[in-house]
Design a protein around this motif. Structure first.
Motif, short mmCIF file in Angstrom:
data_model
loop_
_atom_site.label_atom_id
_atom_site.label_comp_id
_atom_site.label_asym_id
_atom_site.label_seq_id
_atom_site.Cartn_x
_atom_site.Cartn_y
_atom_site.Cartn_z
N ARG A 170 0.83 -1.20 0.00
CA ARG A 170 0.00 0.00 0.00
C ARG A 170 0.87 1.26 0.00
NH1 ARG A 170 -2.77 -1.44 3.88
NH2 ARG A 170 -4.45 -2.39 2.68
N ARG A 171 1.94 1.22 0.78
CA ARG A 171 2.85 2.37 0.82
C ARG A 171 3.49 2.61 -0.55
NH1 ARG A 171 5.45 0.73 4.93
NH2 ARG A 171 7.28 -0.14 3.89
N LEU A 172 3.93 1.52 -1.20
CA LEU A 172 4.55 1.65 -2.52
C LEU A 172 3.54 2.09 -3.57
CD1 LEU A 172 6.91 1.32 -4.46
CD2 LEU A 172 6.42 -1.14 -4.55
N ALA A 173 2.33 1.54 -3.51
CA ALA A 173 1.29 1.93 -4.47
C ALA A 173 0.95 3.41 -4.33
CB ALA A 173 0.05 1.08 -4.27
N GLY A 174 0.90 3.89 -3.09
CA GLY A 174 0.62 5.31 -2.88
C GLY A 174 1.69 6.19 -3.48
N PHE A 175 2.95 5.80 -3.29
CA PHE A 175 4.05 6.57 -3.87
C PHE A 175 3.96 6.59 -5.40
CE2 PHE A 175 8.20 6.45 -5.93
CZ PHE A 175 8.79 7.61 -5.46
N THR A 176 3.79 5.42 -6.00
CA THR A 176 3.75 5.31 -7.46
C THR A 176 2.57 6.07 -8.04
OG1 THR A 176 4.80 3.13 -7.35
CG2 THR A 176 3.64 3.68 -9.38
N ASP A 177 1.37 5.86 -7.50
CA ASP A 177 0.18 6.51 -8.04
C ASP A 177 0.28 8.03 -7.91
OD1 ASP A 177 -0.74 3.99 -8.50
OD2 ASP A 177 -2.19 3.97 -6.84
N ARG A 178 0.80 8.49 -6.79
CA ARG A 178 0.89 9.93 -6.55
C ARG A 178 1.82 10.60 -7.57
NH1 ARG A 178 1.88 9.25 -1.72
NH2 ARG A 178 4.16 9.50 -1.62
N TRP A 179 2.96 10.01 -7.82
CA TRP A 179 3.92 10.62 -8.73
C TRP A 179 3.47 10.50 -10.19
CZ3 TRP A 179 8.51 13.29 -7.70
CH2 TRP A 179 8.80 13.42 -6.34
N ILE A 180 2.90 9.37 -10.57
CA ILE A 180 2.39 9.23 -11.94
C ILE A 180 1.31 10.28 -12.20
CG2 ILE A 180 1.03 7.75 -13.47
CD1 ILE A 180 3.82 6.81 -13.38
N ARG A 181 0.38 10.45 -11.27
CA ARG A 181 -0.70 11.41 -11.45
C ARG A 181 -0.16 12.83 -11.57
NH1 ARG A 181 -3.24 9.80 -7.59
NH2 ARG A 181 -2.71 11.33 -5.98
N ARG A 182 0.81 13.17 -10.74
CA ARG A 182 1.40 14.52 -10.82
C ARG A 182 2.00 14.77 -12.19
NH1 ARG A 182 4.99 14.17 -5.29
NH2 ARG A 182 3.36 14.64 -3.75
N PHE A 183 2.74 13.79 -12.69
CA PHE A 183 3.42 13.98 -13.97
C PHE A 183 2.41 14.04 -15.11
CE2 PHE A 183 7.36 11.70 -12.08
CZ PHE A 183 7.78 12.90 -11.52
N GLN A 184 1.40 13.17 -15.09
CA GLN A 184 0.39 13.20 -16.14
C GLN A 184 -0.31 14.56 -16.19
OE1 GLN A 184 -1.92 9.81 -14.80
NE2 GLN A 184 -1.35 8.62 -16.60
N GLU A 185 -0.66 15.07 -15.04
CA GLU A 185 -1.41 16.33 -15.00
C GLU A 185 -0.57 17.53 -15.39
OE1 GLU A 185 -2.87 16.34 -11.01
OE2 GLU A 185 -4.51 14.92 -11.43
N SER A 186 0.76 17.38 -15.36
CA SER A 186 1.62 18.51 -15.67
C SER A 186 1.88 18.67 -17.17
CB SER A 186 2.97 18.36 -14.96
OG SER A 186 3.79 17.41 -15.64
N ALA A 187 1.49 17.69 -17.98
CA ALA A 187 1.75 17.76 -19.42
C ALA A 187 0.98 18.93 -20.05
CB ALA A 187 1.36 16.46 -20.09
N ARG A 188 1.64 19.62 -20.96
CA ARG A 188 1.00 20.77 -21.59
C ARG A 188 1.56 20.99 -22.99
NH1 ARG A 188 4.29 25.65 -20.23
NH2 ARG A 188 6.19 24.91 -19.23
N LEU A 189 0.79 21.67 -23.81
CA LEU A 189 1.26 22.02 -25.15
C LEU A 189 2.29 23.13 -25.05
CD1 LEU A 189 -2.14 22.09 -27.08
CD2 LEU A 189 -0.38 20.32 -27.20
N ARG A 190 3.25 23.10 -25.99
CA ARG A 190 4.27 24.13 -26.00
C ARG A 190 4.59 24.49 -27.45
NH1 ARG A 190 8.65 26.17 -22.99
NH2 ARG A 190 10.33 26.89 -24.33
N PRO A 191 4.74 25.78 -27.76
CA PRO A 191 5.17 26.15 -29.11
C PRO A 191 6.54 25.56 -29.43
CG PRO A 191 4.43 28.07 -27.85
CD PRO A 191 4.54 26.94 -26.89
N LEU A 192 6.79 25.28 -30.67
CA LEU A 192 8.06 24.72 -31.09
C LEU A 192 9.12 25.82 -31.15
CD1 LEU A 192 6.81 22.28 -33.88
CD2 LEU A 192 7.61 21.70 -31.60
N ASP A 193 9.51 26.31 -29.97
CA ASP A 193 10.44 27.44 -29.92
C ASP A 193 11.85 27.04 -29.52
OD1 ASP A 193 9.82 26.73 -27.35
OD2 ASP A 193 9.28 28.73 -26.68
N THR A 194 12.09 25.77 -29.28
CA THR A 194 13.44 25.29 -29.00
C THR A 194 13.55 23.88 -29.54
OG1 THR A 194 15.02 24.62 -27.28
CG2 THR A 194 12.69 24.61 -26.70
#
Length: 519
Positions: A360-384
């Motif tokens: 349960r402790r490991l699942a909480g760590f994994t789920d928490r970090w995966i969700r954070r990363f998924q939600e942070s994805a965003r579109l970006r102009p091709l400027d670099t």
């Protein structure tokens, strides 16, 4: 259309324009295929592609191919290439749907075809050879130094070769005959080793291409061999992709691969008891306790330093050097602090004991970090050139890099893993050399595996069909086809098949029937 609607008309492309009905050879059509296909009558060609990849024997093979370390290590249930691929696909689809939801809320249409993303995620590791990245580097070295293949071996390029040349489907002479959209999205590094240096100068070097001190560009990651480049170019024309840039679906797949790699490999090695808390804690405390002092030291001194904390400082400087468009010292400090608190101090300080509490402790760590990363994805102009059209937020990107550091520094650098990998490298080298010698044996060549001879014939057909300015002579085509066929053959084996072939070809009597008809 919603991404879940399998009966709706073809999805919008990456620019929000509806795809025209699929037909052969049309530039600018993401639904077009190389060969006429009876399944083009279906309203959703992307689902056809997804099914073809899922039912491919190359996909099934991934269950017996190493991700990072052998599944037999300590009896621990570590990821293989198939379980990794399934998780990448799940992450990628969520990211695609989230991007579309945000776009619709802003009053725009869908920006990403979720089924195309899912298909690309399922395909992304098909080309990985036996024994993980160790197998990839070994085959690349053998291909270049012993077999005369200037474009070497690269797992991403092998993936594209499988999709478009090596795998089979009914009603197409070669490959899975996928749509332009899925082929283009499967190309994480959408160029070949022969990429034009003037194009790199004009756009800038993307990830996968480095500039040497002498000013020359070194292409160390690529998604097509020169043999398959024309197909990749056509696919990218079908989705109007920018030169040297991923399209949106390809960028989502790449981002999802990074997320899965950063979190799930840590999950694996914690379960297996490989992540030793003491040295990891020393490294993090050694940097966090002296942040300002580390920043004040010169590069040469940091490169030579062995004290705890030096590895993280070298990572910080590498990130600033390679990606100044996003690297930030305060974001790096926050990432190191968070990983120290949640991974090192909270999770690793308590060894995994197989209990439900530990799960349960490991699942909480994994789920928490995966969700954070998924939600942070965003579109970006091709400027670099270093960024794709979809990126992680600066916060998430720094955290991913620090998590990957833990894996690279405290797993991949272990001497015991290096010992095993050297043995695996010899297994592959022995097989490649022995197959070459067998093919050169005039008295026994006819008994070489039929599949090997067919792969050589396919490569020869491709070499002789290259444009005149790139076409080798007849003698060169025969030599190159023999080399590419050997590499294609060995790369398609599972870990167990590679070991059995190496043993059998070395004369081990107890291995006589181990391979059966699998050759």
């Amino acid at each position: 259309m919603t991404p879940h609607d399998e009966t709706a008309p073809p999805a919008a492309d990456a620019h929000g324009e509806a795809a025209s009905p699929a037909h052969d050879g049309v530039v600018g059509n993401p639904a077009s295929r190389i060969f006429p296909d009876r399944d083009d009558a279906r309203t959703d060609p992307w689902s056809v592609d997804l099914e073809r990849i899922q039912f491919s024997p190359y996909f099934s093979r991934l269950s017996a191919v190493t991700q990072v370390v052998s599944p037999s290590i300590g009896g621990a249930p570590v990821h293989n290439r198939l379980t990794h691929t399934l998780k990448v696909s799940a992450i990628a689809r969520v990211v695609a749907l989230q991007l579309n939801t945000r776009s619709r809320r802003a009053g725009d249409g869908d920006v990403c075809n979720a089924t195309v993303v899912e298909a690309a995620a399922y395909a992304h590791d098909l080309g990985h050879p036996p024994f993980g990245h160790l197998g990839e580097s070994t085959l690349d070295r053998l291909a270049r130094t012993e077999l005369g293949l200037d474009d070497g071996f690269e797992g991403n390029a092998q993936t594209y070769r499988i999709l478009t040349a090596l795998d089979v489907v009914e009603n197409a002479p070669r490959g899975l005959n996928l749509t332009a959209a899925v082929r283009a999205a499967s190309a994480k590094y959408p160029w070949a080793p022969s990429v034009d240096a003037t194009e790199i100068e004009r756009i800038g070097a993307p990830r996968g291409i480095r500039r040497s001190p002498d000013g020359a560009y070194r292409v160390h990651k690529y998604s097509a061999y020169d043999l398959d480049l024309a197909d990749l170019d056509e696919a990218r024309q079908g989705v109007d992709a920018e030169p040297l840039r991923q399209n949106i679906e390809g960028a989502v797949m790449d981002l999802a691969d990074d997320i899965a790699y950063s979190v799930h490999d840590v999950d694996d090695f914690y379960r297996a008891g490989i992540l030793d808390h003491a040295p990891i804690a020393a490294e993090f405390r050694g940097w966090l306790d002296d942040v300002l002092e580390w920043r004040s030291r010169d590069d040469a001194e940091v490169r030579a330093e062995l004290a705890p904390g030096a590895g993280l400082e070298r990572l910080r400087r590498k990130m600033r050097r390679d990606d100044p468009w996003i690297a930030d010292d305060e974001a790096f400090l926050a990432a190191v602090s968070d990983v120290d608190a949640e991974l090192v101090t909270d999770l690793l300080a308590r060894p995994f004991d197989g209990s439900l509490t530990a799960e349960r402790r490991l699942a909480g760590f994994t789920d928490r970090w995966i969700r954070r990363f998924q939600e942070s994805a965003r579109l970006r102009p091709l400027d670099t050139p270093r960024a794709g059209p979809v990126v992680l937020s600066p916060w998430a990107w720094h955290h991913v890099e620090v998590l990957k550091f833990v894996h690279k520094r405290f797993v991949l650098s272990r001497p015991d893993l290096a010992i095993q990998q050297r043995g695996m490298s010899r297994i592959l080298a022995r097989s490649v050399r022995a197959l070459g010698e067998w093919l050169d044996d005039d008295l026994d060549r006819a008994r070489t595996p039929r599949r090997l001879r067919e792969l050589i014939a396919l490569a020869h057909e491709q070499y002789t069909a290259l444009p005149a300015e790139r076409r080798p002579s007849d003698a060169e085509a025969e030599t190159l086809a023999r080399s590419r066929g050997i590499i294609d053959y060995v790369a398609s084996l599972t870990d167990a098949q590679a070991f059995a072939l190496s043993e059998a070809i070395s004369g081990r009597a107890d291995r006589l029937w181990a391979l059966g008809q699998r050759l």
